[in-house]
Motif scaffolding. Sequence first.
Motif, short mmCIF file in Angstrom:
data_model
loop_
_atom_site.label_atom_id
_atom_site.label_comp_id
_atom_site.label_asym_id
_atom_site.label_seq_id
_atom_site.Cartn_x
_atom_site.Cartn_y
_atom_site.Cartn_z
N VAL C 140 0.84 -1.20 0.00
CA VAL C 140 0.00 0.00 0.00
C VAL C 140 0.88 1.25 0.00
CG1 VAL C 140 -1.74 1.29 1.30
CG2 VAL C 140 -1.85 -1.22 1.20
N ARG C 141 1.89 1.23 0.86
CA ARG C 141 2.77 2.39 0.96
C ARG C 141 3.45 2.68 -0.38
NH1 ARG C 141 8.30 1.98 4.17
NH2 ARG C 141 9.24 2.37 2.15
N HIS C 142 3.89 1.64 -1.07
CA HIS C 142 4.62 1.85 -2.32
C HIS C 142 3.70 2.21 -3.48
CE1 HIS C 142 8.57 0.84 -0.98
NE2 HIS C 142 8.23 -0.35 -0.56
N GLY C 151 -15.61 2.99 8.50
CA GLY C 151 -15.97 2.55 9.86
C GLY C 151 -14.75 2.33 10.73
N SER C 152 -13.77 3.16 10.52
CA SER C 152 -12.51 3.01 11.24
C SER C 152 -11.90 4.40 11.42
CB SER C 152 -11.59 2.10 10.42
OG SER C 152 -10.26 2.51 10.49
N ASN C 153 -11.28 4.60 12.57
CA ASN C 153 -10.77 5.93 12.91
C ASN C 153 -9.31 5.83 13.32
OD1 ASN C 153 -10.58 8.59 13.70
ND2 ASN C 153 -11.89 8.39 15.52
N PRO C 154 -8.43 5.62 12.33
CA PRO C 154 -7.04 5.30 12.66
C PRO C 154 -6.33 6.38 13.49
CG PRO C 154 -7.28 5.80 10.32
CD PRO C 154 -8.66 5.65 10.88
N LEU C 155 -6.67 7.64 13.27
CA LEU C 155 -5.94 8.67 14.02
C LEU C 155 -6.10 8.48 15.52
CD1 LEU C 155 -6.23 12.09 12.17
CD2 LEU C 155 -4.23 10.63 12.52
N ILE C 156 -7.21 7.89 15.93
CA ILE C 156 -7.42 7.62 17.35
C ILE C 156 -7.06 6.17 17.70
CG2 ILE C 156 -9.15 7.58 19.21
CD1 ILE C 156 -8.43 10.40 18.13
N ALA C 157 -7.47 5.21 16.88
CA ALA C 157 -7.33 3.81 17.27
C ALA C 157 -6.01 3.18 16.82
CB ALA C 157 -8.49 2.99 16.72
N ARG C 160 -0.41 5.46 14.23
CA ARG C 160 0.66 5.62 13.24
C ARG C 160 0.36 4.92 11.91
NH1 ARG C 160 6.15 3.99 15.39
NH2 ARG C 160 6.99 5.34 13.76
N HIS C 161 -0.83 4.42 11.76
CA HIS C 161 -1.19 3.70 10.53
C HIS C 161 -1.04 4.60 9.31
CE1 HIS C 161 -3.81 1.36 7.75
NE2 HIS C 161 -3.40 0.33 8.46
N MET C 162 -1.55 5.83 9.41
CA MET C 162 -1.51 6.73 8.25
C MET C 162 -0.10 7.21 7.96
SD MET C 162 -4.97 8.78 9.23
CE MET C 162 -5.42 9.62 7.72
N GLU C 163 0.67 7.39 9.01
CA GLU C 163 2.04 7.90 8.85
C GLU C 163 2.97 6.83 8.29
OE1 GLU C 163 3.38 8.73 12.82
OE2 GLU C 163 5.34 7.85 12.39
N ARG C 164 2.80 5.61 8.74
CA ARG C 164 3.73 4.55 8.33
C ARG C 164 3.34 3.85 7.03
NH1 ARG C 164 7.48 1.94 11.50
NH2 ARG C 164 6.78 -0.18 11.03
N TYR C 165 2.03 3.74 6.80
CA TYR C 165 1.61 2.86 5.69
C TYR C 165 0.74 3.52 4.64
CZ TYR C 165 2.87 -0.31 9.49
OH TYR C 165 3.52 -0.94 10.50
N PHE C 249 -9.54 0.14 4.06
CA PHE C 249 -9.35 -0.41 5.40
C PHE C 249 -10.67 -0.27 6.15
CE2 PHE C 249 -5.25 1.07 3.92
CZ PHE C 249 -4.41 0.01 4.23
N PHE C 250 -11.14 -1.37 6.71
CA PHE C 250 -12.40 -1.26 7.44
C PHE C 250 -12.24 -1.65 8.90
CE2 PHE C 250 -13.64 -5.74 7.80
CZ PHE C 250 -12.88 -6.32 6.80
N GLY C 251 -13.06 -1.01 9.74
CA GLY C 251 -12.97 -1.24 11.17
C GLY C 251 -14.21 -1.92 11.69
N SER C 252 -14.37 -1.84 13.00
CA SER C 252 -15.49 -2.51 13.63
C SER C 252 -16.81 -1.82 13.30
CB SER C 252 -15.27 -2.62 15.13
OG SER C 252 -15.08 -1.32 15.65
N GLY C 253 -16.73 -0.66 12.66
CA GLY C 253 -17.95 -0.01 12.18
C GLY C 253 -18.73 -0.90 11.21
#
Lengths: 107, 563, 433
Positions: C140-142, C151-157, C160-165, C249-253
Amino acid sequence: MENVTVCYLDEDSMKKLGIEEGETVRISTKHGSTILKALKFHGEQPNIVFVPYSPWINNIVNPDTNGVGMPSLKGIPAEVEPVKGGHVLKLEELLRGILGSRNDGGF
Amino acid sequence: MELIIRNGFVFDPLNKVEGEKMDVFVKDGKIVEKVDECKAKVIDASGMMVLPGGVDLHCHIAGSEVNAGRLLRPEDHFKNFERKTRVTRSGSGHSVPSTFTTGYRYARMGYTTIMNPAMPPLEAKHTHDELNDTPMVDKGSYTLLTDWWFILECLENGKIEECVRYAAWILKATKGYAIKIVNPGGIEAWGFGRNVQSLDDPVPYFNVTPREIIRALCKVNNWLGLPHTIHLHTNNLGKPGNYITTLETMKCVEDLALKDKPVIHITHCQFSSFKGSNWRNLRSGAEEIARYVNNHSHVTLDMGQVIFTNTTTMTADAPFQFTLHQLTGNKWMNHDVETETSSGIVPFRYKRKNFVHAMQWSIGLELALLVDNPWKIFLTTDHPNAGPFTAYPRIISWLVSRKARESTFKKISLKAQRKSLLPSITRELTLYEITIMTRSGQAKVLGLKNKGHLGVGADADVAIYNLNPEAIDPSKDYKEVRKAFRNAVYTIKNGEIVVKNGEITKHVNGATLWVNLQTSEQKLFNEKLKEKFRDYWTVEYENYAVEENRLKISNPINVEAKI
Amino acid sequence: MMEVFKAVTCPVCACLCDDLEVTVDKGKIVDVKNGCAFSKSKLLNYNGKQRVLKPLIRKGNDFAEVSYDEAVKQAAKLLTEANYPLFYGWSMTSCEAIRVGIELAEEIGGVIDTTSTICHGPSTLGIQDVGLVSSTLGQVRHRADLIIYWGSNPLIAHPRHMERYTVFSKGRFQEKRKLVVVDVRETETAKKADLFIRIEPNKDFEVLQALRVLIRDDELDVEKVAGIPVATLEKLAEMMVECKFGALFFGSGLTMTEGKNRNVDAAISLIRDLNRITKFIIMPMRGHFNVTGADMVFTWQTGFPYAVDFSMGYPRYNPGETSAIDILLRQESDAALVVASDPVATLPRKAAEHLVKNPLIVVDPHMSATAKLADIVLPSTFVGIEAKGTAYRMDNVPLPLKKIVEPPTGILSDEDILSKILFEVRRLKENAS
């Protein structure tokens, strides 16, 4: 544990329901009710109360797994009403409630 | 522990023993010249065949791809389970059995060494953790190197020596046994949903071709002096007309041959021997492939024999798996691995009455029968791609008996019956040749010096089958043959009896085989690699390698590399 | 003596960031570099007041301190005496401990289930229905030029998901990417999005199916779906079709709301369909740091990823029947061993009530809510801090968990505790036969 005894409503909902920031509210669903402190959510979230996952709300979620193993933990129809000076349970009180039915009396 | 295996008909092709009645002596896990006859336990093998333990050089049994297959297919496991016993763990699965069950089933058939052919380097720890949980057999894994960016970049710049260094590093870091190549160039292309169509198609964004990748990795393999050859899954696999690609692939490394030693293994060749331009006019290319192999000594093959059953296809050739998903509409898993490789999984049922499936069944057998020399083609199903490994005894019966072939043949698609080459083939393999194809030949091409034979010093991995070669005619009594190979009377692993009458009597772990390359000091090279690391992967250099202590029982094969 | 540990894997969420630099002074962690707030908070404060330092056995309303041997003996006795014990948790321990846990459940003939059962269990069911088109996060990163969080809130949950990947990372082929967020509320992540689509709760299935129609260039004969104007969905469909490499990417939503596994089913089908047009992958945002590893070990040892019932002597799997919540709601289990999770805090109340009604053994470093109600508490080390092991990232990449500091004197790892219980169980069975 302080941070999980709260719930979030947006400004509109708070106004509509007459809830002040920091005031206690009762959240009731078909399954039970709980009392939490209301905080303001800064963003769009109409007609939704958002609650962090905790023992304080595990009596108001829908335990039915619809035969797939998973209860419904989100998107549950709920009523929210202000309760002036409501009592937010302490963890020990909560746990005593859960243990209540045990024969040897708990702790 | 000392053992005497008395009076059996011994088949040991590497030592040119063909069904002689003799005793085999075992001590401390090795075949020896003599044991103390008073102390030794005696196994009466009169009227039975005594063979080296079976060797499988290509079966998908462990790692992220296999486990994804297990996860995908609960329906494969529901009716196929094994209970826990006093000695064994429980498990489940028909085409993708759980790890313990995999080990037990191989051991029951008299197999003692098996090789997992596709290990994504980034997920090598996973593969090894599963191999640790695969009991009863020695095992190893081939590192997927095809479209690893480091290799592609070296080739772009014509730096073959650097390529050798990278390959040496990653084989060691992943505790791999051999270099695996899958649809070279096609996997990188799949990164953006594309594929390559021929050996000379350029790889998108990289100035290299599949031909260059194959040749380079073949040179790397020779340079490093690895015990096995490059292990190759061809371009265009599973497509009509691909036998041309296969011939070209074999040809393209002809000049790299080392005397009479093979330098390339074309795996599950059945899938790469299709003639014709579409599925309707599909024909067998087995004759052409076999002719080439009969005339050249630098190639070996394995069958990838189709079994009519419900199975799970899984390969690193993700674009092919996508095609298969489109073709069947069956559920589909895809897992691309950053900078390295990819994989795909699709459940599949081979049907007798389906023209294409029946042709595939025929092509696999044709290859095995048309290649004259059994040291050049080995019995596999590319487990579980063409069928589960538990079907090997059935394949043996087809190979040794025309009658067995005919009994299946008359049930397959009529069109396939008309197009198949099988009716014209009268050859019936001997049990000696079967021994070569199921153990000795495989051990030899893997470079496993202590396996696949029963000479003094060999590992005491032995299989005893209830089959009297003097009393039966395999051609007629093929059902007896099938039955005998299904359940060994005894399987002996490292000198211990682990199976008796087809039942596991002892749970043993078996070692992990890997190539421990001795190279010159690589400090500068490692520093350079380290610098690039974060640009290529999302894990840290320090966390990438598989430490030797992760292997439950480590059996490094030391190789002096000329670098 | 200050010592700096590099390339430490973070034992918090399934992002499993392995670039932490942890400074240890006199056996104590004093600094954490590169970690997110959760990471720092755990690594700096794990050894708090709630730590249990002695095995405990309930005596009426109190706990009595006992030796490990005594606690293990009692635990083994309770478990062997039970008819249908439940072995629950596993998402916050090492694969090595999970291996022993499965062997123990098999030896006793109980049911073993993970926290997936109340999180991404429906994702697994969805995958078993239709498959999964996915990749590792580096892919994904490349390559990705379109990122969707649903249904997912990476900045809170997953801070570093957005920053790393994803959005803020840099790869070989891509540096700029579009971000789309689909959620019922305007989360912190939504505020950063190029396109935020707010849908009505419990309507994910409808929206996903509508998108499946739109990416095929079919038309929808309605004005709105789940409160969203069709024009907005058309815009999203357009972005999906036009991208070179998309990642959803989907979350528990998706998994915790109405539709459950059917929502995941629809999401995966959408991504599968998109692969006929372009390249697209989908991945569940797994929560706890080794919940993926639990799936993995369960699957390779038994064939099934969670909710495995050994009561017949072989692995059976039927979520809805063999899953923890259902067993507890039907009041079938008669003992439980909880490892590395806190079901009293997370299961629906009725399920938790049955759990604590029966003999309950907890293996945990902390006095969790569940531990407070247990009969036996076996304190353990924090894996990834005080013990080593293996964990799997949400994209199935295995990573080593390191031992950075010594555990409190005498405290054992989950793996060792479980091995001791297994040994004792086998001894009891041996004696009985």
